[in-house]
Design a protein around this motif. Sequence first.
Motif, PDB file in Angstrom:
ATOM      1  N   TYR A   1      -1.987  17.849 -32.972  1.00 55.74           N
ATOM      2  CA  TYR A   1      -3.103  17.280 -33.765  1.00 55.74           C
ATOM      3  C   TYR A   1      -3.002  15.627 -33.610  1.00 55.74           C
ATOM      4  O   TYR A   1      -2.071  15.049 -33.988  1.00 55.74           O
ATOM      5  CB  TYR A   1      -2.893  17.417 -35.385  1.00 55.74           C
ATOM      6  N   THR A   2      -4.100  14.983 -33.107  1.00 57.70           N
ATOM      7  CA  THR A   2      -4.206  13.571 -33.159  1.00 57.70           C
ATOM      8  C   THR A   2      -5.797  13.178 -33.345  1.00 57.70           C
ATOM      9  O   THR A   2      -6.647  13.938 -33.448  1.00 57.70           O
ATOM     10  CB  THR A   2      -4.190  13.096 -31.635  1.00 57.70           C
ATOM     11  N   LYS A   3      -5.862  11.811 -33.102  1.00 62.04           N
ATOM     12  CA  LYS A   3      -7.438  11.219 -33.385  1.00 62.04           C
ATOM     13  C   LYS A   3      -8.044  10.827 -32.206  1.00 62.04           C
ATOM     14  O   LYS A   3      -9.325  10.225 -32.283  1.00 62.04           O
ATOM     15  CB  LYS A   3      -7.306   9.884 -34.384  1.00 62.04           C
ATOM     16  N   LYS A   4      -7.547  11.255 -31.048  1.00 65.40           N
ATOM     17  CA  LYS A   4      -8.694  11.301 -29.617  1.00 65.40           C
ATOM     18  C   LYS A   4      -7.701  12.245 -28.893  1.00 65.40           C
ATOM     19  O   LYS A   4      -6.469  12.784 -29.089  1.00 65.40           O
ATOM     20  CB  LYS A   4      -8.387   9.873 -29.091  1.00 65.40           C
ATOM     21  N   GLU A   5      -8.442  12.414 -27.810  1.00 69.09           N
ATOM     22  CA  GLU A   5      -7.699  13.584 -26.864  1.00 69.09           C
ATOM     23  C   GLU A   5      -6.472  12.837 -26.330  1.00 69.09           C
ATOM     24  O   GLU A   5      -6.468  11.591 -25.970  1.00 69.09           O
ATOM     25  CB  GLU A   5      -8.795  13.643 -25.690  1.00 69.09           C
ATOM     26  N   ILE A   6      -5.551  13.798 -25.828  1.00 71.73           N
ATOM     27  CA  ILE A   6      -4.418  13.418 -25.451  1.00 71.73           C
ATOM     28  C   ILE A   6      -4.061  13.821 -24.082  1.00 71.73           C
ATOM     29  O   ILE A   6      -4.391  15.040 -23.853  1.00 71.73           O
ATOM     30  CB  ILE A   6      -3.111  13.657 -26.370  1.00 71.73           C
ATOM     31  N   LYS A   7      -4.333  12.967 -22.940  1.00 75.44           N
ATOM     32  CA  LYS A   7      -4.274  13.493 -21.532  1.00 75.44           C
ATOM     33  C   LYS A   7      -2.934  13.485 -20.947  1.00 75.44           C
ATOM     34  O   LYS A   7      -2.558  14.338 -20.070  1.00 75.44           O
ATOM     35  CB  LYS A   7      -5.129  12.737 -20.801  1.00 75.44           C
ATOM     36  N   THR A   8      -2.020  12.510 -21.333  1.00 80.27           N
ATOM     37  CA  THR A   8      -0.578  12.751 -20.994  1.00 80.27           C
ATOM     38  C   THR A   8       0.204  12.476 -21.959  1.00 80.27           C
ATOM     39  O   THR A   8      -0.171  11.748 -23.030  1.00 80.27           O
ATOM     40  CB  THR A   8      -0.396  11.701 -19.612  1.00 80.27           C
ATOM     41  N   VAL A   9       1.693  12.679 -21.844  1.00 79.99           N
ATOM     42  CA  VAL A   9       2.753  12.068 -22.913  1.00 79.99           C
ATOM     43  C   VAL A   9       2.591  10.598 -23.001  1.00 79.99           C
ATOM     44  O   VAL A   9       2.722  10.242 -24.223  1.00 79.99           O
ATOM     45  CB  VAL A   9       4.099  12.445 -22.199  1.00 79.99           C
ATOM     46  N   ASP A  10       2.087   9.900 -22.154  1.00 78.63           N
ATOM     47  CA  ASP A  10       1.921   8.313 -22.191  1.00 78.63           C
ATOM     48  C   ASP A  10       1.063   8.122 -23.622  1.00 78.63           C
ATOM     49  O   ASP A  10       1.138   7.211 -24.194  1.00 78.63           O
ATOM     50  CB  ASP A  10       1.396   7.773 -21.056  1.00 78.63           C
ATOM     51  N   ASP A  11      -0.013   8.811 -23.579  1.00 77.93           N
ATOM     52  CA  ASP A  11      -0.957   8.607 -24.852  1.00 77.93           C
ATOM     53  C   ASP A  11      -0.378   8.656 -26.076  1.00 77.93           C
ATOM     54  O   ASP A  11      -0.982   8.374 -27.153  1.00 77.93           O
ATOM     55  CB  ASP A  11      -2.092   9.604 -24.604  1.00 77.93           C
TER      56      ASP A  11
ATOM     57  N   THR B   1      -3.027   7.424 -46.136  1.00 80.89           N
ATOM     58  CA  THR B   1      -2.254   6.263 -46.245  1.00 80.89           C
ATOM     59  C   THR B   1      -1.766   5.675 -44.971  1.00 80.89           C
ATOM     60  O   THR B   1      -1.283   4.446 -45.100  1.00 80.89           O
ATOM     61  CB  THR B   1      -1.220   6.332 -47.393  1.00 80.89           C
ATOM     62  N   GLY B   2      -1.948   6.215 -43.915  1.00 79.32           N
ATOM     63  CA  GLY B   2      -1.743   5.527 -42.533  1.00 79.32           C
ATOM     64  C   GLY B   2      -0.094   5.740 -42.263  1.00 79.32           C
ATOM     65  O   GLY B   2       0.208   5.169 -41.379  1.00 79.32           O
ATOM     66  N   GLN B   3       0.381   6.394 -43.105  1.00 79.54           N
ATOM     67  CA  GLN B   3       1.799   6.586 -43.022  1.00 79.54           C
ATOM     68  C   GLN B   3       2.121   7.277 -41.354  1.00 79.54           C
ATOM     69  O   GLN B   3       3.040   7.097 -40.798  1.00 79.54           O
ATOM     70  CB  GLN B   3       2.292   7.276 -43.991  1.00 79.54           C
ATOM     71  N   VAL B   4       1.368   8.150 -41.295  1.00 79.15           N
ATOM     72  CA  VAL B   4       1.440   8.793 -39.978  1.00 79.15           C
ATOM     73  C   VAL B   4      -0.059   9.200 -39.298  1.00 79.15           C
ATOM     74  O   VAL B   4      -1.361   8.886 -40.105  1.00 79.15           O
ATOM     75  CB  VAL B   4       2.152  10.419 -40.128  1.00 79.15           C
ATOM     76  N   GLU B   5      -0.523   9.099 -37.924  1.00 85.08           N
ATOM     77  CA  GLU B   5      -1.516   9.451 -37.279  1.00 85.08           C
ATOM     78  C   GLU B   5      -1.644  10.425 -36.381  1.00 85.08           C
ATOM     79  O   GLU B   5      -2.702  10.653 -35.725  1.00 85.08           O
ATOM     80  CB  GLU B   5      -1.976   7.921 -36.736  1.00 85.08           C
ATOM     81  N   ALA B   6      -0.509  11.306 -36.140  1.00 86.55           N
ATOM     82  CA  ALA B   6      -0.504  12.575 -35.235  1.00 86.55           C
ATOM     83  C   ALA B   6       0.613  13.481 -35.771  1.00 86.55           C
ATOM     84  O   ALA B   6       1.365  12.984 -36.638  1.00 86.55           O
ATOM     85  CB  ALA B   6      -0.273  11.962 -33.854  1.00 86.55           C
ATOM     86  N   MET B   7       0.390  14.605 -35.443  1.00 87.63           N
ATOM     87  CA  MET B   7       1.238  15.858 -35.784  1.00 87.63           C
ATOM     88  C   MET B   7       1.193  16.719 -34.982  1.00 87.63           C
ATOM     89  O   MET B   7       0.436  17.389 -34.065  1.00 87.63           O
ATOM     90  CB  MET B   7       1.138  16.112 -37.294  1.00 87.63           C
TER      91      MET B   7
ATOM     92  N   PHE C   1      -9.005  13.903 -41.852  1.00 94.17           N
ATOM     93  CA  PHE C   1      -8.126  12.377 -41.193  1.00 94.17           C
ATOM     94  C   PHE C   1      -7.726  12.580 -39.600  1.00 94.17           C
ATOM     95  O   PHE C   1      -7.351  11.663 -39.311  1.00 94.17           O
ATOM     96  CB  PHE C   1      -6.886  12.611 -42.012  1.00 94.17           C
ATOM     97  N   LEU C   2      -8.306  13.712 -38.878  1.00 94.92           N
ATOM     98  CA  LEU C   2      -8.235  13.574 -37.519  1.00 94.92           C
ATOM     99  C   LEU C   2      -9.156  14.294 -36.628  1.00 94.92           C
ATOM    100  O   LEU C   2     -10.029  15.151 -37.480  1.00 94.92           O
ATOM    101  CB  LEU C   2      -6.560  13.919 -37.088  1.00 94.92           C
ATOM    102  N   SER C   3      -9.280  14.099 -35.441  1.00 99.01           N
ATOM    103  CA  SER C   3     -10.417  14.854 -34.918  1.00 99.01           C
ATOM    104  C   SER C   3     -10.031  15.923 -33.466  1.00 99.01           C
ATOM    105  O   SER C   3     -11.034  16.563 -33.058  1.00 99.01           O
ATOM    106  CB  SER C   3     -11.228  13.619 -34.243  1.00 99.01           C
TER     107      SER C   3
END
Length: 319
Positions: free
Chosen positions: A144-154, A192-198, A213-215
């Motif tokens: 789960y993230t706030k944008k599409e993740i295309k590679t591990v670098d993202d 609270t911005g403590q985390v942004e992906a999971m 809180f994510l998309s």
Amino acid sequence: MLRFAIPLAAMMAATPVLAESWDMPTPYGDSTFHTQNIREFADEVKAATDGGLEITVHSAGSLFPHGEIKNAVRSRQVPIGEFFLSTLANEDLAFGMDSQPFLATSYDDAAKLWDAQKPAIEKLLAEQSLMPLFSVPWPAQGLYTKKEIKTVDDLNGLRFRAYNAALEEFATLAGAAPVQVEAPDIPQAFSTGQVEAMITSPSTGANSKAWDFLSHYTPINAWVPKNIVVVNKRVFDGLDPAVQEAVLAAAEAAQARGIEMSKAETEAKVKELADNGITVYEPSPELVEGLQGIGATMLENWQSKASDDAKGALAAYQQ
Ligand code: PCA
């Protein structure tokens, strides 16, 4: 001191069977299928024993925080409890096998892994006077993230929610910054911005209202971790044999029912995510390859530190 003395014989006549009541701490909230399954387990035990054993479920870490539930059962502060099995990996890596990325990724694999792990786990738990009653898998874990993740670098630099040591290692190897957060605290940790992906199941994502809180969600299906319900062995041994049997039968039924609930949730909860506006996308081959590389490193690390029993369990699984 009794203010009104009742003759013992009269008391015994009034209560021919001594009813037991157990408090049962669990870590997850009431909308979680594990919690619902455990409430059914408690109802079944009560019915099968004619009220002889009543189990009161205290969900969402309300009686003991998640990290203290195992020791509370061990020390007989409570007779029974549930926790996320792999949180005990710091005691022995045999407990953490189900959270190794890409080792067991389907329900069939998870069942096979549980069979392979079980002898080592029963032995380790017995040393603490604990006995497993049943274990139920979560749906496979997705990203789960706030944008599409295309590679591990993202994933580089993201504050990443973790729930055990394996996920912490995973996030670190991906260049992210892990933060331990219990499931009931996920919405607040994001807001609270403590985390942004999971990484978690569709169940926990939907129950946390991840769309607030994510998309983006992608089913990387990298592992199928389990909860376990344990009972204190000395307390169990002290039960009437008929009650023991009722508990074991209800536990077996709960495991089977829990697995079916988990399977049914996988699709239903991904749909709930999508219906609420989350973009659900298939992971790219590059992302999968990168994540598999992290999994391979983690398994090497695991093997270099695992006990003989844990390594035996891995060999039994891989046979
Ligand atoms: N939900 C729990 C454990 C695994 C899962 O799917 C959590 O996120 O804490």
